[in-house]
Design a protein around this motif. Structure first.
Motif, PDB file in Angstrom:
ATOM      1  N   HIS A  36      44.450  43.282  32.980  1.00 29.59           N
ATOM      2  CA  HIS A  36      43.607  43.129  34.174  1.00 29.59           C
ATOM      3  C   HIS A  36      44.072  44.060  35.298  1.00 29.59           C
ATOM      4  N   THR A  91      40.120  37.536  39.676  1.00 29.68           N
ATOM      5  CA  THR A  91      41.055  37.091  38.630  1.00 29.68           C
ATOM      6  C   THR A  91      40.734  35.668  38.194  1.00 29.68           C
ATOM      7  N   PHE A 134      48.912  41.221  33.740  1.00 27.53           N
ATOM      8  CA  PHE A 134      48.397  41.341  35.105  1.00 27.53           C
ATOM      9  C   PHE A 134      49.175  42.401  35.908  1.00 27.53           C
TER      10      PHE A 134
END
Ligand code: NAD
Ligand code: UD1
Length: 333
Positions: free
Chosen positions: A78, A103, A120
């Motif tokens: 991400h 998110t 992340f």
């Protein structure tokens, strides 16, 4: 198949190349708000494989439902989000929306589709400025000096709470230090719009004649030469760190945090001198006032990543600068 949100951006595009070269199937979701579709062609040119691409917003549940419904996505990296510290003061709601809400939406859809592996993109900016150097992952988190940093800290907490709620989650939080450099082909790199906020893009604009001179933000810090010291890391080393973290998640659950840095601090003048060495040109500069929120020193203790992931940054400051300069010459003109 791995989903890369923000996969046409600076770091995501390099990670895409790394994953495709490592034999992974990649699908990119990006709204192209800070990148262009041409990056997909360039990823293909380098890796010989064209990643799948969907243009869309990570906050859009319908887009994500369609994506997870259609493709066999097993995990997510991400990257999508906003990253300009100055803008985050002006537009805090946009920053919380893109970085935190985005998110949250992504994680909800992952949960609904039974996808529990996520890497992340966090930042060294989550650490308290008063910590001693080098920063290990045990250093205190808090007192971020800007809304951007606070959005990263909030997402880190959200991920930790999620992992506590269900042991199926495998989460890697990667705290990047200062990613610079570019792909050695000159095809991928960082091209911020307007006047750059960060040191290396600013210097390349001075060197290509688009800006007159560098403003060195303070030469009276408590450092060897008085200028700010940072842990610059080549974006290719950073990308390999993502691949290693993703592979670690296959065998470990819960939240895992790693610093991605070199462990070496370089001053603003070190970076200026590296550019002068590599380009053979001199860089005009003047000393200006300190930039609000800047700390004197920040570098990583990257030993946890070496221990857990067998990952270590290999490229030197000159490698970073050489690649950034090649990218600038091919693309900024
Ligand atoms: P970038 O802006 O080049 O890439 C981010 C990508 O996300 C862009 O392609 C943009 O178009 C896309 N995007 C933004 N909002 C989106 C949305 N709502 N939906 C879909 N796509 C969206 O930035 P980067 O330097 O590649 O950074 C990637 C991540 O790493 C970010 O989360 C950033 O905060 C984090 N990070 C970056 C740095 C750095 O110095 N570059 C340092 C620490 C952390
Ligand atoms: C900045 C962000 C940080 C983010 C990181 C990503 C700020 C305050 N912090 O870190 O949240 O995670 O980018 O890379 O923006 N400098 C100059 N002149 C310039 C630009 C920078 O002297 O024109 C100096 C700075 O004072 C600093 C060093 O160069 O000492 C590096 O600055 P920069 O590239 O902006 O990175 P950080 O501030 O470390």
């Amino acid at each position: 198949m791995i989903l890369l949100t923000g996969g046409t951006g600076f770091i995501g595009s390099h990670a895409a190349v790394e994953l495709l070269s490592g034999g992974y199937d990649v699908i990119v979701l990006d709204d192209l708000s800070n990148s262009s579709f041409e990056v997909i062609d360039r990823i293909e040119k380098i890796s010989g494989i064209r990643p799948k691409f969907v243009q869309g917003d990570v906050k859009d549940v319908a887009v994500l439902n369609k994506l997870f419904g259609e493709f066999p996505i097993e995990g997510v990296m991400h990257f999508a989000g906003l990253k300009a510290v100055g803008d985050s003061f002006k537009y805090p709601l946009e920053y919380y929306s893109e970085n935190v809400v985005g998110t949250c939406v992504l994680l909800s859809v992952m949960q609904a589709f039974g996808v529990y592996d996520i890497v992340f993109s966090s930042s060294a900016t989550v650490y308290k400025p008063s910590n001693d150097m080098p920063l290990s992952e045990q250093a205190e988190v808090g007192e971020q000096s800007n809304p951007y940093g606070r959005t990263k800290a909030v997402v880190e907490k959200m991920l930790a709470d999620l992992a506590l709620s269900d042991p199926k989650w495998s989460i890697a939080i990667l705290r990047y230090f200062n990613p610079i450099g570019a792909h050695p082909s000159g095809l991928l790199g960082e091209a911020p719009n307007g006047v750059p906020n960060n040191l290396v893009p600013y210097i390349t604009k001075v060197l290509t004649g688009k800006l007159e001179r560098l403003h060195v933000f303070g030469d009276d810090f408590d450092t060897e030469d008085g200028t700010g010291v940072r842990d610059y890391i080549h974006v290719e080393d950073l990308s390999l760190g993502h691949l290693k973290a993703y592979e670690f998640l296959k065998h470990h659950s819960g939240v895992n945090v790693w610093n991605l840095g070199t462990g070496i601090g370089h001053s603003v003048f070190d970076v200026v001198r590296a550019f002068e060495r590599v380009t053979g040109r001199s860089i005009p500069y003047e000393i200006s006032a300190r930039r609000e929120g800047d700390i004197a020193r920040c570098w990583a203790n990257p030993s946890k990543a070496l221990l857990d992931l067998e990952w270590k940054a290999e490229r030197t400051l000159d490698d970073m600068v050489r690649d950034a300069w090649r990218w600038a010459q091919y693309n900024l003109n």
